[in-house]
Design an enzyme around this catalytic site. Structure first.
Site, PDB file in Angstrom:
ATOM      1  N   VAL A   6      56.428 -48.336  44.334  1.00  0.00           N
ATOM      2  CA  VAL A   6      57.714 -48.513  43.649  1.00  0.00           C
ATOM      3  C   VAL A   6      58.695 -49.076  44.679  1.00  0.00           C
ATOM      4  O   VAL A   6      58.834 -48.513  45.772  1.00  0.00           O
ATOM      5  CB  VAL A   6      58.263 -47.173  43.107  1.00  0.00           C
ATOM      6  CG1 VAL A   6      59.635 -47.355  42.477  1.00  0.00           C
ATOM      7  CG2 VAL A   6      57.283 -46.556  42.108  1.00  0.00           C
ATOM      8  N   SER A  11      69.948 -46.864  44.789  1.00  0.00           N
ATOM      9  CA  SER A  11      70.012 -45.452  45.192  1.00  0.00           C
ATOM     10  C   SER A  11      68.660 -44.928  45.668  1.00  0.00           C
ATOM     11  O   SER A  11      68.602 -43.968  46.433  1.00  0.00           O
ATOM     12  CB  SER A  11      70.539 -44.590  44.044  1.00  0.00           C
ATOM     13  OG  SER A  11      69.666 -44.667  42.945  1.00  0.00           O
ATOM     14  N   GLU A  86      68.359 -43.519  35.465  1.00  0.00           N
ATOM     15  CA  GLU A  86      68.942 -44.856  35.415  1.00  0.00           C
ATOM     16  C   GLU A  86      68.896 -45.383  33.993  1.00  0.00           C
ATOM     17  O   GLU A  86      68.543 -46.524  33.766  1.00  0.00           O
ATOM     18  CB  GLU A  86      68.166 -45.803  36.351  1.00  0.00           C
ATOM     19  CG  GLU A  86      67.910 -45.273  37.738  1.00  0.00           C
ATOM     20  CD  GLU A  86      69.155 -45.263  38.624  1.00  0.00           C
ATOM     21  OE1 GLU A  86      70.181 -45.844  38.215  1.00  0.00           O
ATOM     22  OE2 GLU A  86      69.104 -44.656  39.697  1.00  0.00           O
TER      23      GLU A  86
HETATM   24  C1  BEZ Z   1      66.798 -48.596  42.902  1.00  0.00           C
HETATM   25  O1  BEZ Z   1      67.368 -47.784  43.556  1.00  0.00           O
HETATM   26  O2  BEZ Z   1      66.168 -49.465  43.437  1.00  0.00           O
HETATM   27  C2  BEZ Z   1      66.836 -48.547  41.430  1.00  0.00           C
HETATM   28  C3  BEZ Z   1      66.210 -47.548  40.758  1.00  0.00           C
HETATM   29  C4  BEZ Z   1      66.225 -47.509  39.393  1.00  0.00           C
HETATM   30  C5  BEZ Z   1      66.904 -48.459  38.708  1.00  0.00           C
HETATM   31  C6  BEZ Z   1      67.519 -49.472  39.397  1.00  0.00           C
HETATM   32  C7  BEZ Z   1      67.490 -49.523  40.764  1.00  0.00           C
END
Ligand code: BEZ
Length: 177
Positions: A6, A11, A86
């Protein structure tokens, strides 16, 4: 055991919030990171959404972030946690990233301009003014921007947009209005 990666560029970089087996710095080519997404549920409220990052295609761009290795049988829980955390309009897709240890295929979450919470482009000063006053269940929007900028700097990434918003935000002082 199957695993999957991932990629975090927001965040997730400073607060993954899920168990992972390994992590490494990574760069996503062909995109840029922008504070164009509204956050009605985390760094703001439905009436006064905060501004958080999403990605947009940008041929010459490269987004520095962190890749997390997750056990495949735990991935459902990761998706659930991210979808819950999110929920403001993000979709997910597997993309090719350059990890410090080599190329990787990783899940990336991003919000497109057609989602109902999208706020769109604004100057760094306007984004900073917005982040200065917004706050939500996950905390102050200001803290999100400053932690993201500090984390990217710690990881050795340059991001002109994030650092410009950080600069404008610091110039506004401590307290939200
Ligand atoms: C991030 O932190 O990369 C992220 C996580 C979930 C949705 C969008 C960005």
């Amino acid at each position: 055991m199957g695993t999957t990666w991932v990629f975090g560029y927001g965040s997730l970089v400073f607060r993954p919030g899920f168990a992972f087996l390994d992590r490494q710095r990574a760069v996503l080519p062909g995109h840029r990171r922008v504070f164009f997404q509204g956050s009605p549920d985390h760094r703001g409220t439905p009436d006064a959404p905060g501004r958080v990052v999403t990605l947009e295609p940008h041929a010459a761009g490269a987004v520095g972030g962190m890749c997390f290795l997750v056990a495949e049988d735990a991935f459902g829980a990761v998706i659930d946690a991210l979808d819950e955390r999110e929920q403001g309009g993000y979709v997910r897709e597997v993309m090719q990233v350059h990890g410090d240890a080599g190329p990787l295929s990783a899940w990336v979450f991003y919000a497109t301009p057609d989602n109902p919470h999208y706020l769109g482009p604004a100057s760094p000063a306007a984004i900073a003014a917005h982040a200065h006053r917004a706050t939500g269940p996950s905390g102050a929007n200001r803290e999100y921007v400053l932690r993201l900028a500090a984390s990217l700097r710690d990881l050795g990434f340059d991001d002109a947009h994030v650092f410009a918003v950080e600069r404008e935000l610091l110039a506004l002082g401590d307290a939200g209005g």
